[in-house]
Design a protein around this motif. Structure first.
Motif, PDB file in Angstrom:
ATOM      1  N   UNK A 553       0.248  11.109   0.624  1.00  0.00           N
ATOM      2  CA  UNK A 553       1.141  10.410   1.546  1.00  0.00           C
ATOM      3  C   UNK A 553       2.159   9.554   0.830  1.00  0.00           C
ATOM      4  N   UNK A 554       2.584   8.491   1.498  1.00  0.00           N
ATOM      5  CA  UNK A 554       3.666   7.637   1.018  1.00  0.00           C
ATOM      6  C   UNK A 554       3.162   6.224   0.777  1.00  0.00           C
ATOM      7  N   UNK A 555       3.535   5.635  -0.364  1.00  0.00           N
ATOM      8  CA  UNK A 555       3.223   4.235  -0.626  1.00  0.00           C
ATOM      9  C   UNK A 555       4.127   3.381   0.263  1.00  0.00           C
ATOM     10  N   UNK A 556       3.522   2.519   1.055  1.00  0.00           N
ATOM     11  CA  UNK A 556       4.294   1.659   1.959  1.00  0.00           C
ATOM     12  C   UNK A 556       4.622   0.327   1.304  1.00  0.00           C
ATOM     13  N   UNK A 557       3.633  -0.304   0.679  1.00  0.00           N
ATOM     14  CA  UNK A 557       3.868  -1.594   0.037  1.00  0.00           C
ATOM     15  C   UNK A 557       2.863  -1.799  -1.079  1.00  0.00           C
ATOM     16  N   UNK A 558       3.268  -2.570  -2.076  1.00  0.00           N
ATOM     17  CA  UNK A 558       2.402  -2.925  -3.197  1.00  0.00           C
ATOM     18  C   UNK A 558       2.475  -4.433  -3.383  1.00  0.00           C
ATOM     19  N   UNK A 559       1.331  -5.107  -3.403  1.00  0.00           N
ATOM     20  CA  UNK A 559       1.324  -6.549  -3.600  1.00  0.00           C
ATOM     21  C   UNK A 559       1.871  -6.889  -4.982  1.00  0.00           C
ATOM     22  N   UNK A 560       2.562  -8.026  -5.064  1.00  0.00           N
ATOM     23  CA  UNK A 560       3.098  -8.435  -6.362  1.00  0.00           C
ATOM     24  C   UNK A 560       1.988  -8.743  -7.356  1.00  0.00           C
ATOM     25  N   UNK A 561       0.796  -9.075  -6.856  1.00  0.00           N
ATOM     26  CA  UNK A 561      -0.344  -9.314  -7.742  1.00  0.00           C
ATOM     27  C   UNK A 561      -1.081  -8.030  -8.101  1.00  0.00           C
ATOM     28  N   UNK A 562      -0.598  -6.890  -7.612  1.00  0.00           N
ATOM     29  CA  UNK A 562      -1.079  -5.553  -7.971  1.00  0.00           C
ATOM     30  C   UNK A 562      -2.542  -5.296  -7.597  1.00  0.00           C
ATOM     31  N   UNK A 563      -3.151  -6.206  -6.844  1.00  0.00           N
ATOM     32  CA  UNK A 563      -4.569  -6.012  -6.523  1.00  0.00           C
ATOM     33  C   UNK A 563      -4.761  -5.218  -5.238  1.00  0.00           C
ATOM     34  N   UNK A 564      -3.669  -4.837  -4.572  1.00  0.00           N
ATOM     35  CA  UNK A 564      -3.805  -4.095  -3.322  1.00  0.00           C
ATOM     36  C   UNK A 564      -2.506  -3.375  -3.008  1.00  0.00           C
ATOM     37  N   UNK A 565      -2.655  -2.283  -2.259  1.00  0.00           N
ATOM     38  CA  UNK A 565      -1.466  -1.590  -1.761  1.00  0.00           C
ATOM     39  C   UNK A 565      -1.801  -0.910  -0.445  1.00  0.00           C
ATOM     40  N   UNK A 566      -0.752  -0.591   0.323  1.00  0.00           N
ATOM     41  CA  UNK A 566      -0.937   0.160   1.565  1.00  0.00           C
ATOM     42  C   UNK A 566      -0.189   1.470   1.459  1.00  0.00           C
ATOM     43  N   UNK A 567      -0.653   2.465   2.222  1.00  0.00           N
ATOM     44  CA  UNK A 567      -0.028   3.777   2.215  1.00  0.00           C
ATOM     45  C   UNK A 567      -0.198   4.430   3.585  1.00  0.00           C
ATOM     46  N   UNK A 568       0.574   5.460   3.804  1.00  0.00           N
ATOM     47  CA  UNK A 568       0.483   6.208   5.058  1.00  0.00           C
ATOM     48  C   UNK A 568       0.337   7.681   4.731  1.00  0.00           C
ATOM     49  N   UNK A 569      -0.673   8.297   5.339  1.00  0.00           N
ATOM     50  CA  UNK A 569      -0.966   9.692   5.031  1.00  0.00           C
ATOM     51  C   UNK A 569      -0.048  10.618   5.807  1.00  0.00           C
ATOM     52  N   UNK A 570      -0.091  11.886   5.457  1.00  0.00           N
ATOM     53  CA  UNK A 570       0.708  12.891   6.140  1.00  0.00           C
ATOM     54  C   UNK A 570       0.349  13.011   7.618  1.00  0.00           C
ATOM     55  N   UNK A 588      -2.556 -10.461 -10.989  1.00  0.00           N
ATOM     56  CA  UNK A 588      -2.175  -9.141 -11.471  1.00  0.00           C
ATOM     57  C   UNK A 588      -2.578  -8.816 -12.890  1.00  0.00           C
ATOM     58  N   UNK A 589      -3.166  -9.761 -13.624  1.00  0.00           N
ATOM     59  CA  UNK A 589      -3.445  -9.533 -15.043  1.00  0.00           C
ATOM     60  C   UNK A 589      -4.376  -8.345 -15.319  1.00  0.00           C
ATOM     61  N   UNK A 614     -11.843  -7.918 -17.804  1.00  0.00           N
ATOM     62  CA  UNK A 614     -11.105  -9.118 -17.390  1.00  0.00           C
ATOM     63  C   UNK A 614     -11.576  -9.613 -16.027  1.00  0.00           C
ATOM     64  N   UNK A 615     -11.851  -8.663 -15.123  1.00  0.00           N
ATOM     65  CA  UNK A 615     -12.320  -9.051 -13.794  1.00  0.00           C
ATOM     66  C   UNK A 615     -13.682  -9.728 -13.898  1.00  0.00           C
ATOM     67  N   UNK A 616     -14.566  -9.171 -14.712  1.00  0.00           N
ATOM     68  CA  UNK A 616     -15.890  -9.765 -14.890  1.00  0.00           C
ATOM     69  C   UNK A 616     -15.792 -11.138 -15.553  1.00  0.00           C
ATOM     70  N   UNK A 617     -14.890 -11.272 -16.525  1.00  0.00           N
ATOM     71  CA  UNK A 617     -14.717 -12.554 -17.216  1.00  0.00           C
ATOM     72  C   UNK A 617     -14.231 -13.647 -16.269  1.00  0.00           C
ATOM     73  N   UNK A 618     -13.524 -13.239 -15.216  1.00  0.00           N
ATOM     74  CA  UNK A 618     -13.029 -14.203 -14.228  1.00  0.00           C
ATOM     75  C   UNK A 618     -14.056 -14.455 -13.124  1.00  0.00           C
ATOM     76  N   UNK A 619     -15.268 -13.889 -13.284  1.00  0.00           N
ATOM     77  CA  UNK A 619     -16.344 -14.043 -12.304  1.00  0.00           C
ATOM     78  C   UNK A 619     -15.960 -13.504 -10.931  1.00  0.00           C
ATOM     79  N   UNK A 620     -15.266 -12.388 -10.924  1.00  0.00           N
ATOM     80  CA  UNK A 620     -14.885 -11.731  -9.679  1.00  0.00           C
ATOM     81  C   UNK A 620     -15.560 -10.367  -9.612  1.00  0.00           C
TER      82      UNK A 620
END
Length: 657
Positions: A553-570, A588-589, A614-620
């Motif tokens: 499908x199509x990418x609709x939006x991407x968060x500036x922190x790169x941790x999420x995005x939305x898309x729409x399928x065919x 976004x690191x 990096x995610x584990x080091x940040x306790x996430x």
């Protein structure tokens, strides 16, 4: 109206959390507002959950209001706009003095907040190249009407002037031609000043100071025999060295310098010393560093041009046609004037000018390709409509700065088209101009010895070359999105252009965005997702770092922190992919995404990576969530029985309504 809906929702949220005076800061992720409250006891959570549009409330380290993708960003912007700050900025302390009755004192709150000067602009995190192109677009697009108007006058004056030089028009045309030159000279002669003003505005500096730096490159007040020295070579500086790129760079630095002085100089004398010191520092920097650097490039380039000319043949024509537009942007094309004049003196014509004229013709071909492939983008098409006739007449600035350069790739492919035209001109040989004048079609009357047909063949080759290379390799997907005249995305932009996009498919699948352990959404350690406030789907505990698209499908939006995005399928499914839990705070690191809004992707295609360490080091938690947000389209969703799943493998089967 849609704007009223978001405004009302913003006001209702404020009314249930104690008003903006109880807020320290607002940010948002893909689905939820994250509000830092000064006094959490003032928040009426039970009432807020009943507000239409609010999907839920979570009370963690910040107060989180779940609104869902596509809505949360609009409401967040409305909420900060109502108090005069930007997303992520601290709310003014003065708001605390306002009445707790927000609805009654909204106007007073807004007026008080407006006193707080917010110079920070929220910017999408993206590559430096895309950010630079975005700034270039913002700087030059306001000049497009001036480019078009002055460019047409320039083109007509060029044709008349060339015809007069070729003795096709009499001396009685001189006054008309001179008048037209004076009109278009109001823009093109002083273009650096306009660019300096717009650049300062774009980067948050004082526009007048940017204009001064732009004019400084002309070395006003330095009249022969007086000169300013090039501190590296000892020779005299040449007015105009640095060109547009030099101005962009200097004024960009000026913005940092001016803000530094504003921050460190006492308010009582700030109005005096900040502009004085900024202009002094940047004036010296521009004159004695930026301009000499351009001069050094000029000297090196002269030797390169002489070598290319000596090589001869189609190769030299290709290289010269290819590099001329970057030379124009650096202001280095002026060094060619004495070369032209010397050639005319020795040979009776300059064979260099027709070759260099092909650079503009490549822009014309590229613009036509963009017109055909981007016909749904009304904003771009309108720019092309205005700039194309001017480009054909030999005035390339509107096409360069308004169309091809802001898009990136079309500028490169247009330069290649110019190289192809230059190769044809040089390959035919003995095509020269009897005088210096505008290029494009306007140069035809100045072609020496009846060789105008060869010149026209070169123009056509550049047109065709620029068109073909741009059509097949140079059109960004973002430029093909449907936009209105204001550049706003239309709803049809989210739909794919394939014939299957409009077909209602009754079944669909979602693939795993990462490799790992497949889990039900109810088992996720996040109330927003586990309670399915934003939709239904599944989670994967990742064991590898590669990220894949879960659908075609199509990418609709991407968060500036790169941790999420939305898309729409065919088939119309709206999908949210969320990388990790509470990872918005990591800015976004740990994430690297290769997608942006408007990109077309297929299920299982690699779209990025995530750094699990990096995610584990940040306790996430690194849990990757995939959610269908428009469940009104879904009749049933069933996960596969697999416990461990590979990225790109089918994770869920969906029955559509």
């Amino acid at each position: 109206m849609a704007e009223d809906k978001y405004q009302v929702l913003a006001q209702q949220i404020y009314a249930h959390i104690g008003g903006p005076q109880n807020v320290s800061k607002i940010i948002h992720c893909m689905t939820r507002l994250r509000i830092t409250l000064k006094d959490e006891s003032q928040a009426e959570t039970a009432g807020l959950k009943k507000v239409p549009g609010v999907l839920g409330v979570a009370e963690e380290d910040t107060y989180q209001v779940i609104l869902g993708p596509g809505i949360v960003n609009k409401v967040a912007k409305e909420m900060v706009a109502q108090v005069g700050v930007e997303l992520g900025q601290d709310f003014p302390d003065q708001l605390a003095k306002q009445s707790s009755n927000y609805a009654a004192d909204k106007q007073a709150v807004t007026q008080k907040a407006a006193q707080v000067h917010a110079e920070h602009k929220a910017k999408l995190k993206q590559t430096w190249w895309r950010m630079a192109l975005k700034h270039i677009s913002s700087i030059f697009i306001p000049l497009i009407p001036a480019f078009v108007g002055a460019g047409l006058i320039s083109g007509i004056a060029g044709i008349l002037g060339n015809m007069q030089t070729a003795h096709l028009l009499g001396p009685e045309w001189s006054t008309i031609i001179l008048t037209m030159k004076a009109i278009y000279g109001g823009l093109f002669i002083y273009l650096n000043i306009y660019v300096g003003i717009n650049t300062a505005t774009e980067f948050g500096a004082t526009p007048g100071l940017g204009g001064i730096i732009g004019g400084l490159v002309y070395l006003p007040g330095v009249v022969a025999p007086s000169t300013l020295p090039n501190i590296f070579t000892g020779t005299a500086l040449t007015a105009g060295s640095g060109g547009i790129i030099g101005i962009l760079f200097s004024v960009w630095i000026l913005a940092f310098v001016e803000k530094w002085f504003h921050k460190h100089i006492p308010d009582s004398v700030d109005i005096i010393f900040s502009p004085f010191l900024t202009l002094l520092v940047m004036g010296l920097f521009t004159i004695f560093l930026v301009m000499p650097a351009a001069g050094w490039i000029s000297s090196s380039l002269v030797g390169s041009i002489n070598w290319i000319l000596n090589v001869g043949g189609a190769f030299s024509g290709f290289v010269l046609g290819l590099v001329f537009l970057p030379m124009v942007m650096l202001g280095l094309h002026q060094i060619l004037t004495p070369i032209h004049l010397e050639m005319i003196k020795q040979l009776g014509n300059t064979p260099l000018l027709p070759i260099l004229a092909m650079a503009g013709a490549g822009q014309v071909g590229a613009a036509i390709a963009l017109w055909i492939k981007c016909r749904k983008n009304k904003q771009l098409i309108n720019l092309i409509k205005g700039a194309l006739p001017v480009g054909i007449l030999g005035v390339g600035e509107p096409l360069i700065y308004g169309v091809s350069l802001p898009l990136g790739r079309p500028f490169v492919t247009a330069c290649i088209g110019g190289g192809i035209g230059g190769a044809v001109i040089s390959g035919i040989g003995h095509i020269g101009a009897t005088s210096i004048g505008p290029s494009g079609v306007a140069l035809i009357p100045l072609i020496a010895n009846g060789k105008w047909f060869g010149y026209v063949l070169g123009l056509l080759a550049a047109y065709v070359g620029g068109f073909l290379i741009t059509y097949f390799f140079g059109v960004p997907k973002s430029a093909m999105l449907a936009k209105n005249e204001a550049g706003e995305l239309l709803e049809t932009s989210d739909k794919t252009t394939t014939s299957t996009a409009a077909v209602k498919v009754k079944a669909a699948t979602l693939t795993a965005p990462v490799s790992g352990k497949l889990e039900k959404l109810a088992d996720v350690n996040d109330g927003v997702f586990s309670k399915k406030m934003v939709g239904d789907g599944f989670a994967v505990e990742p064991t590898e770092e590669t990220i894949y698209s879960p659908i075609t499908g199509t990418i609709v939006s991407v968060m500036d922190t790169k941790h999420a995005w939305t898309m729409k399928s065919e088939n119309g499914l709206e999908i949210l992919v969320h990388l990790g839990l509470d990872t918005v705070k990591l800015k976004g690191e740990p994430f690297s995404l290769d997608i942006q809004a408007g990109d077309q992707v297929i299920a299982g295609q690699q779209v990025g990576t995530m750094d699990l360490q990096k995610i584990a080091a940040a306790n996430k938690a690194a849990t990757v969530i995939t959610v269908i947000t428009n469940l009104d389209q879904v009749a049933a969703l069933d996960l596969t029985q697999t416990k461990t799943i590979a990225g790109g493998a089918i994770a869920a089967n969906i029955k559509l309504k």
